[in-house]
Design a protein around this motif. Structure first.
Motif, PDB file in Angstrom:
ATOM      1  N   GLU A  58       0.825  -1.214   0.000  1.00 35.63           N
ATOM      2  CA  GLU A  58       0.000   0.000   0.000  1.00 35.63           C
ATOM      3  C   GLU A  58       0.856   1.260   0.000  1.00 35.63           C
ATOM      4  OE1 GLU A  58      -3.415   0.150   2.621  1.00 35.63           O
ATOM      5  OE2 GLU A  58      -3.318  -2.009   2.907  1.00 35.63           O
ATOM      6  N   VAL A  59       1.930   1.251   0.808  1.00 34.76           N
ATOM      7  CA  VAL A  59       2.823   2.405   0.850  1.00 34.76           C
ATOM      8  C   VAL A  59       3.522   2.584  -0.500  1.00 34.76           C
ATOM      9  CG1 VAL A  59       4.975   3.277   1.848  1.00 34.76           C
ATOM     10  CG2 VAL A  59       3.197   2.373   3.337  1.00 34.76           C
ATOM     11  N   LYS A  79      16.212   6.208   0.665  1.00 33.59           N
ATOM     12  CA  LYS A  79      16.537   5.384   1.814  1.00 33.59           C
ATOM     13  C   LYS A  79      15.392   5.293   2.813  1.00 33.59           C
ATOM     14  CE  LYS A  79      20.792   4.028   1.073  1.00 33.59           C
ATOM     15  NZ  LYS A  79      21.180   2.604   1.068  1.00 33.59           N
ATOM     16  N   GLY A  80      14.557   6.310   2.841  1.00 36.04           N
ATOM     17  CA  GLY A  80      13.468   6.290   3.807  1.00 36.04           C
ATOM     18  C   GLY A  80      12.598   7.518   3.696  1.00 36.04           C
ATOM     19  N   PHE A  81      11.403   7.426   4.247  1.00 31.19           N
ATOM     20  CA  PHE A  81      10.486   8.560   4.225  1.00 31.19           C
ATOM     21  C   PHE A  81       9.421   8.347   5.288  1.00 31.19           C
ATOM     22  CE2 PHE A  81       9.347   5.447   1.026  1.00 31.19           C
ATOM     23  CZ  PHE A  81       8.027   5.169   1.309  1.00 31.19           C
ATOM     24  N   THR A  82       8.704   9.430   5.602  1.00 32.32           N
ATOM     25  CA  THR A  82       7.646   9.387   6.611  1.00 32.32           C
ATOM     26  C   THR A  82       6.347   9.874   5.992  1.00 32.32           C
ATOM     27  OG1 THR A  82       9.192   9.785   8.428  1.00 32.32           O
ATOM     28  CG2 THR A  82       6.874  10.256   8.856  1.00 32.32           C
ATOM     29  N   LEU A  83       5.293   9.134   6.226  1.00 33.07           N
ATOM     30  CA  LEU A  83       3.959   9.521   5.775  1.00 33.07           C
ATOM     31  C   LEU A  83       3.129   9.851   7.015  1.00 33.07           C
ATOM     32  CD1 LEU A  83       3.380   6.607   3.235  1.00 33.07           C
ATOM     33  CD2 LEU A  83       4.238   8.901   2.729  1.00 33.07           C
ATOM     34  N   ALA A  90      -1.111  10.328  13.263  1.00 36.17           N
ATOM     35  CA  ALA A  90      -0.652   8.990  12.897  1.00 36.17           C
ATOM     36  C   ALA A  90       0.386   9.116  11.789  1.00 36.17           C
ATOM     37  CB  ALA A  90      -1.815   8.114  12.437  1.00 36.17           C
ATOM     38  N   LYS A  91       1.378   8.270  11.836  1.00 38.16           N
ATOM     39  CA  LYS A  91       2.390   8.307  10.782  1.00 38.16           C
ATOM     40  C   LYS A  91       2.999   6.923  10.572  1.00 38.16           C
ATOM     41  CE  LYS A  91       6.359   9.683  13.692  1.00 38.16           C
ATOM     42  NZ  LYS A  91       7.415  10.702  13.898  1.00 38.16           N
ATOM     43  N   ILE A  92       3.529   6.758   9.381  1.00 32.55           N
ATOM     44  CA  ILE A  92       4.221   5.531   9.002  1.00 32.55           C
ATOM     45  C   ILE A  92       5.614   5.909   8.545  1.00 32.55           C
ATOM     46  CG2 ILE A  92       4.284   3.581   7.398  1.00 32.55           C
ATOM     47  CD1 ILE A  92       1.247   3.760   7.213  1.00 32.55           C
ATOM     48  N   TYR A 185       3.149   4.761  14.092  1.00 28.41           N
ATOM     49  CA  TYR A 185       3.080   5.605  15.285  1.00 28.41           C
ATOM     50  C   TYR A 185       1.717   6.302  15.345  1.00 28.41           C
ATOM     51  CZ  TYR A 185       8.186   5.135  15.106  1.00 28.41           C
ATOM     52  OH  TYR A 185       9.457   4.638  15.054  1.00 28.41           O
ATOM     53  N   THR A 186       1.234   6.506  16.558  1.00 27.78           N
ATOM     54  CA  THR A 186      -0.014   7.250  16.751  1.00 27.78           C
ATOM     55  C   THR A 186       0.116   8.168  17.961  1.00 27.78           C
ATOM     56  OG1 THR A 186      -0.967   5.528  18.167  1.00 27.78           O
ATOM     57  CG2 THR A 186      -1.436   5.378  15.799  1.00 27.78           C
ATOM     58  N   ARG A 187      -0.787   9.158  18.035  1.00 27.44           N
ATOM     59  CA  ARG A 187      -0.904  10.035  19.197  1.00 27.44           C
ATOM     60  C   ARG A 187      -2.289  10.663  19.173  1.00 27.44           C
ATOM     61  NH1 ARG A 187       3.272  14.957  17.484  1.00 27.44           N
ATOM     62  NH2 ARG A 187       2.204  15.577  15.555  1.00 27.44           N
ATOM     63  N   GLU A 188      -2.748  11.117  20.315  1.00 26.30           N
ATOM     64  CA  GLU A 188      -4.093  11.686  20.412  1.00 26.30           C
ATOM     65  C   GLU A 188      -4.171  13.062  19.781  1.00 26.30           C
ATOM     66  OE1 GLU A 188      -6.956  10.382  21.469  1.00 26.30           O
ATOM     67  OE2 GLU A 188      -5.883   8.461  21.658  1.00 26.30           O
ATOM     68  N   ASN A 189      -3.108  13.854  19.949  1.00 21.27           N
ATOM     69  CA  ASN A 189      -3.084  15.204  19.385  1.00 21.27           C
ATOM     70  C   ASN A 189      -1.633  15.621  19.172  1.00 21.27           C
ATOM     71  OD1 ASN A 189      -2.116  16.546  21.959  1.00 21.27           O
ATOM     72  ND2 ASN A 189      -4.089  15.719  22.672  1.00 21.27           N
ATOM     73  N   GLN A 190      -1.453  16.802  18.552  1.00 23.78           N
ATOM     74  CA  GLN A 190      -0.109  17.239  18.191  1.00 23.78           C
ATOM     75  C   GLN A 190       0.712  17.702  19.392  1.00 23.78           C
ATOM     76  OE1 GLN A 190      -0.005  19.918  14.877  1.00 23.78           O
ATOM     77  NE2 GLN A 190      -1.505  18.762  13.702  1.00 23.78           N
ATOM     78  N   ARG A 191       0.096  17.849  20.532  1.00 22.27           N
ATOM     79  CA  ARG A 191       0.855  18.245  21.727  1.00 22.27           C
ATOM     80  C   ARG A 191       1.558  17.052  22.370  1.00 22.27           C
ATOM     81  NH1 ARG A 191      -4.032  20.755  22.208  1.00 22.27           N
ATOM     82  NH2 ARG A 191      -4.749  19.218  23.734  1.00 22.27           N
ATOM     83  N   GLU A 192       1.152  15.848  22.000  1.00 23.50           N
ATOM     84  CA  GLU A 192       1.747  14.644  22.567  1.00 23.50           C
ATOM     85  C   GLU A 192       2.856  14.110  21.660  1.00 23.50           C
ATOM     86  OE1 GLU A 192      -1.268  11.747  23.198  1.00 23.50           O
ATOM     87  OE2 GLU A 192      -2.337  12.922  24.719  1.00 23.50           O
ATOM     88  N   ASN A 193       3.724  13.315  22.246  1.00 23.04           N
ATOM     89  CA  ASN A 193       4.744  12.629  21.460  1.00 23.04           C
ATOM     90  C   ASN A 193       4.144  11.388  20.820  1.00 23.04           C
ATOM     91  OD1 ASN A 193       6.831  14.429  22.211  1.00 23.04           O
ATOM     92  ND2 ASN A 193       7.197  13.295  24.094  1.00 23.04           N
ATOM     93  N   TYR A 194       4.669  11.031  19.684  1.00 25.20           N
ATOM     94  CA  TYR A 194       4.210   9.818  19.029  1.00 25.20           C
ATOM     95  C   TYR A 194       4.612   8.585  19.836  1.00 25.20           C
ATOM     96  CZ  TYR A 194       2.554  11.667  14.545  1.00 25.20           C
ATOM     97  OH  TYR A 194       1.828  12.287  13.559  1.00 25.20           O
ATOM     98  N   LYS A 195       3.742   7.583  19.831  1.00 24.37           N
ATOM     99  CA  LYS A 195       4.044   6.298  20.451  1.00 24.37           C
ATOM    100  C   LYS A 195       3.995   5.228  19.372  1.00 24.37           C
ATOM    101  CE  LYS A 195       2.185   7.417  25.034  1.00 24.37           C
ATOM    102  NZ  LYS A 195       1.193   7.049  26.090  1.00 24.37           N
ATOM    103  N   GLN A 196       5.006   4.382  19.370  1.00 23.54           N
ATOM    104  CA  GLN A 196       5.072   3.357  18.342  1.00 23.54           C
ATOM    105  C   GLN A 196       4.036   2.263  18.593  1.00 23.54           C
ATOM    106  OE1 GLN A 196       8.988   1.792  17.636  1.00 23.54           O
ATOM    107  NE2 GLN A 196       8.309   0.298  16.142  1.00 23.54           N
ATOM    108  N   VAL A 197       3.381   1.846  17.535  1.00 27.70           N
ATOM    109  CA  VAL A 197       2.438   0.726  17.596  1.00 27.70           C
ATOM    110  C   VAL A 197       3.277  -0.546  17.594  1.00 27.70           C
ATOM    111  CG1 VAL A 197       0.558  -0.481  16.452  1.00 27.70           C
ATOM    112  CG2 VAL A 197       0.684   2.023  16.371  1.00 27.70           C
ATOM    113  N   SER A 198       3.277  -1.259  18.703  1.00 28.36           N
ATOM    114  CA  SER A 198       4.158  -2.420  18.855  1.00 28.36           C
ATOM    115  C   SER A 198       3.566  -3.648  18.181  1.00 28.36           C
ATOM    116  CB  SER A 198       4.409  -2.699  20.337  1.00 28.36           C
ATOM    117  OG  SER A 198       5.217  -3.853  20.469  1.00 28.36           O
ATOM    118  N   LEU A 199       4.387  -4.275  17.348  1.00 31.19           N
ATOM    119  CA  LEU A 199       4.033  -5.564  16.752  1.00 31.19           C
ATOM    120  C   LEU A 199       4.894  -6.658  17.349  1.00 31.19           C
ATOM    121  CD1 LEU A 199       3.612  -4.515  13.022  1.00 31.19           C
ATOM    122  CD2 LEU A 199       1.852  -4.812  14.754  1.00 31.19           C
ATOM    123  N   ASP A 200       5.559  -6.335  18.447  1.00 34.96           N
ATOM    124  CA  ASP A 200       6.413  -7.275  19.170  1.00 34.96           C
ATOM    125  C   ASP A 200       5.646  -7.761  20.386  1.00 34.96           C
ATOM    126  OD1 ASP A 200       8.293  -8.660  20.574  1.00 34.96           O
ATOM    127  OD2 ASP A 200       9.642  -6.954  20.898  1.00 34.96           O
TER     128      ASP A 200
END
Length: 204
Positions: A58-59, A79-83, A90-92, A185-200
């Motif tokens: 999809e990406v 080499k890499g990019f962020t969406l 939310a970002k990938i 990564y997701t977060r509730e709003n732009q004032r918060e830091n992103y948290k990684q969605v763990s697949l581990d």
């Protein structure tokens, strides 16, 4: 299930065969439980593998649209990019990590650095000397840490021998393999830091 010999007897860790009737009930129950859990784990692994493949597809499809829009024929060299989504919640991230080794010219670069250090011994900062020496330390496999070696190039040193050594290091780099990573990564709003969605499983 424990391994069985040609007679159907259970094989112990030490290689000894035990008649099924002499295997303790709790050991049989433990084997059944382990088999059950590992069977489910294998299924989860396949689900994650399929999810990963679909996410990359999809990406890549989205990135192909961008390349087409701006008239770029290939994404070679990217080499890499962020969406990031419209709301910034939310970002990938897609990144490529190179497995780097150094050929024999690295030792030539080390000699040049030693010459440089010898020339400026009286005027040099001992901390810098120690950092440089540590960069060339090897691990148990006799290999240097590529990150530490490449970090030497960030030092603001203009001495000719140092610059020559950095050029030799650049020539000695060999990329033996590359691996792509995708993280979410997701977060509730732009004032918060992103948290990684763990697949581990350990991080859930």
């Amino acid at each position: 299930m424990a391994k069985l010999d040609e007679k159907g007897w259970w094989i112990k860790k030490n290689g000894e065969s035990v008649h099924p009737e002499r295997v303790k009930i709790e050991d049989k129950l433990k084997d059944e439980m382990i088999d059950s859990i590992l069977g489910k784990a294998a299924g989860v692994t396949e689900v994650i593998k399929k999810f990963k493949e679909d996410a990359y597809d999809e990406v890549d499809s989205y990135f192909e649209l961008l390349l087409d829009k701006y008239g770029v024929e290939t994404k070679k060299g990217v080499k890499g990019f962020t969406l990031e989504n419209f709301s910034g919640t939310a970002k990938i991230q897609v990144a490529t990590a190179d497995n780097i080794i150094f050929d024999e010219k690295l030792q030539i670069a080390k000699k040049k650095i030693d010459e440089y250090l010898h020339e400026i011994t009286q005027d040099s900062n001992p901390d810098i000397q120690q950092l440089i020496s540590k960069a060339f330390e090897v691990d148990k496999k006799g290999e240097v840490n590529p990150r530490k070696i490449l970090a030497l190039r960030s030092y603001d040193i203009t001495h000719p021998k140092w610059l020559e050594a950095m050029a030799i290091i650049a020539e000695s780099v060999e990329i033996v393999a590359s691996k792509q990573y995708i993280r979410f990564y997701t977060r509730e709003n732009q004032r918060e830091n992103y948290k990684q969605v763990s697949l581990d499983i350990a991080g859930v």
